[in-house]
Design an enzyme around this catalytic site. Structure first.
Site, short mmCIF file in Angstrom:
data_model
loop_
_atom_site.label_atom_id
_atom_site.label_comp_id
_atom_site.label_asym_id
_atom_site.label_seq_id
_atom_site.Cartn_x
_atom_site.Cartn_y
_atom_site.Cartn_z
N ASP A 13 0.82 -1.23 0.00
CA ASP A 13 0.00 0.00 0.00
C ASP A 13 0.85 1.27 0.00
O ASP A 13 0.42 2.31 0.48
CB ASP A 13 -0.94 0.02 1.22
N GLU A 14 2.06 1.20 -0.58
CA GLU A 14 2.95 2.36 -0.55
C GLU A 14 2.62 3.41 -1.60
O GLU A 14 3.13 4.53 -1.54
CB GLU A 14 4.41 1.90 -0.75
N LYS A 16 2.71 2.49 -5.14
CA LYS A 16 3.56 2.13 -6.29
C LYS A 16 2.90 2.47 -7.62
O LYS A 16 3.57 2.88 -8.57
CB LYS A 16 3.89 0.64 -6.23
N ASN A 38 -4.85 -9.82 -4.84
CA ASN A 38 -4.82 -9.26 -3.49
C ASN A 38 -4.17 -7.89 -3.48
O ASN A 38 -4.24 -7.16 -2.49
CB ASN A 38 -4.08 -10.20 -2.52
N GLY A 40 -3.74 -3.95 -5.00
CA GLY A 40 -4.61 -2.94 -5.57
C GLY A 40 -3.84 -1.67 -5.83
O GLY A 40 -3.43 -0.99 -4.89
N HIS A 41 -3.56 -1.36 -7.09
CA HIS A 41 -2.83 -0.16 -7.44
C HIS A 41 -3.83 0.91 -7.90
O HIS A 41 -4.50 0.75 -8.92
CB HIS A 41 -1.80 -0.45 -8.54
N THR A 129 -6.38 -12.03 2.35
CA THR A 129 -7.43 -11.29 1.62
C THR A 129 -8.51 -12.24 1.09
O THR A 129 -9.47 -11.79 0.49
CB THR A 129 -6.82 -10.52 0.44
N GLN A 225 2.31 -5.55 -3.55
CA GLN A 225 2.49 -5.67 -2.09
C GLN A 225 3.80 -5.00 -1.66
O GLN A 225 4.18 -4.00 -2.23
CB GLN A 225 2.38 -7.13 -1.65
N ARG A 306 -6.39 0.21 7.45
CA ARG A 306 -4.98 -0.09 7.66
C ARG A 306 -4.53 0.42 9.04
O ARG A 306 -4.93 1.50 9.47
CB ARG A 306 -4.13 0.57 6.58
#
Length: 441
Positions: A13-14, A16, A38, A40-41, A129, A225, A306
């Site tokens: 979740d950074e 990317k 699993n 998500g961008h 997930t 991820q 999160r």
């Protein structure tokens, strides 16, 4: 031609997808090398917000070729849904999206196994997930899996039903009640297989990428991820089932390590984690809630909230080392605005010893974070589009991180949309003749 890699350095979740989108114009091919739906961008274009789960993030750039590599696992149902949502954009999918014949398929019973496994663990659940990722990789390593290339053979359905029966027996042995029913999801699965066959070109991806390199095409390998979820180097057992690190790009695409050039590592100005697992810098109370609210920290795939915490420099340096990161991208600096005192983890107490490296376990019974403090900043960074207008406290924060990890921060994000700032001479950020992306609202 060399291959560059972009990957996450935390627990996913950074952000990317945004960086891939910002860099895509420099590359001919964007290739996803591991993970499944699993991930998500999230990409934002003006008023349009689009989340990609399996398809590479370069799909919206009409000149780029997008490859789903052999290291990925694909759910045909989710893939079909993604493709249908892209139809309105006229992206010429049939010319620009290819999938490796060695990519493994997620079956309906893989999802059922995932759910049954989590239920059987009770309080010890991993936090899956429930997309069937783990069971699919288990069949891959157990040499039982069904791959995209099998769909070209007449006997693929026999392989499917044989594997299905094996899964059904395993589920019965777990003795748990499931909300998923095989008859309800199997019909849609077969429909999605037909859609996949008619909509996407299957390729021998390692040969395709090898020839592309020989022909001088530039390739960006896209990870999903984060590094701390790597099956080998993450916070095991609270990890994913694939290699999320730079080594995974070689095995997940069939690319020689000698061909790797730049490695872009993406991290947030703070740390987040979804689901279970150790989190030494986790923040409880008002500040953690503020970061969660301002940063909109909810999973793009699961919708789960999160967990939020201070930036962990020990874990960040570890991820940089094992990936060979050459350039860093720091995301969501704007979320930290208005926090008077910002803390960072500089070392751990592990089994009564102070360590400044990643220990074997981050479990709270073994490991405690040692935190240091820095002054925060009040300025709304999302309103700033020039490096010289950034508050000195924010610049000090960046410089401190660079000094600790030994790698320059080449990209800065302060929001979802893109604005470009060029730096043509040395600055306190340690960057020479390099473009800094301030991604602003």
């Amino acid at each position: 031609m060399a291959v560059d890699i972009i990957l996450g350095l935390q627990w996913g979740d950074e952000g990317k997808g945004k960086i891939v989108d910002a860099l895509t114009n420099q590359y001919d091919i964007i290739a996803r090398f591991q993970g499944g739906p699993n991930a998500g961008h999230t990409l934002i274009f003006g008023d349009i917000k689009h989340v990609l789960h399996t398809i590479p993030s370069g799909i919206f750039h009409k000149k780029s070729i997008n490859v789903v590599g052999n290291g990925v696992v694909v759910d045909p149902v989710i893939f079909m849904d993604e493709l249908k949502k892209l139809e309105k954009f006229d992206l010429k999918i049939e010319e620009r999206l290819f999938i490796s014949k060695k990519t493994h398929l997620i079956l309906p019973t893989h999802r059922m196994l995932d759910l049954a496994s989590e239920k059987s663990k009770g309080k010890l659940k991993i936090g899956s997930t429930l997309k069937g990722i783990g069971p699919t990789y288990m069949d891959k390593t157990g040499r039982n899996g069904i791959r995209v290339g099998d769909l070209e053979h007449k006997d693929w359905k026999k392989k499917y039903f044989d594997l299905k029966q094996k899964h059904v027996k395993l589920i019965k042995n777990m003795n748990v009640e499931l909300s998923l029913k095989i008859d309800e999801i199997e019909k849609l699965f077969f429909e999605s297989i037909e859609y996949l066959i008619s909509s996407v070109v299957f390729i021998d991806s390692e040969e395709f990428l090898y020839k592309s390199q020989k022909n001088g095409l530039k390739i960006l390998a896209e990870g999903a991820q984060g590094s701390l979820l790597d099956i080998d180097f993450g916070t095991y057992p609270y990890v994913t089932s694939s290699n999320t690190t730079a080594a995974g790009a070689c095995t997940g695409l069939g690319i020689s390590p000698k061909k790797i050039n730049e490695v872009y590592g993406v991290f947030k100005a703070y740390t987040t984690r979804v689901g279970s697992g150790p989190f030494p810098t986790e923040i409880f109370g008002e500040i953690g809630e503020k970061i969660s609210l301002v940063g909109k920290e909810f999973g793009s795939t699961t919708g789960r909230a999160r967990r939020c915490g201070w930036l962990d420099l020990v874990a960040l340096k570890y991820a940089i080392q094992i990936n060979g990161v050459t350039k860093l991208a720091m995301m969501k600096g704007d979320v930290m605005s208005g926090i008077n005192e910002i803390k960072l983890c500089s070392s751990y107490n592990y089994l009564d010893n102070k360590v400044d490296f990643m220990p074997y376990s981050l479990d709270k019974n073994h490991t405690e974070a040692n935190l240091i403090s820095m002054p925060g900043w009040d300025a709304d960074l999302s309103k700033i589009n020039k490096e010289e207008n950034l508050p000195p406290e924010f610049l000090d924060y960046i410089k401190f991180i660079e000094d600790k990890v030994g790698v320059p921060i080449a990209i800065i994000s302060v929001g979802p949309d893109l604005s470009l700032i060029h730096i043509s001479e040395p600055t306190r950020l340690g960057m020479i003749s390099y473009a800094v992306f301030c991604l602003k609202k």
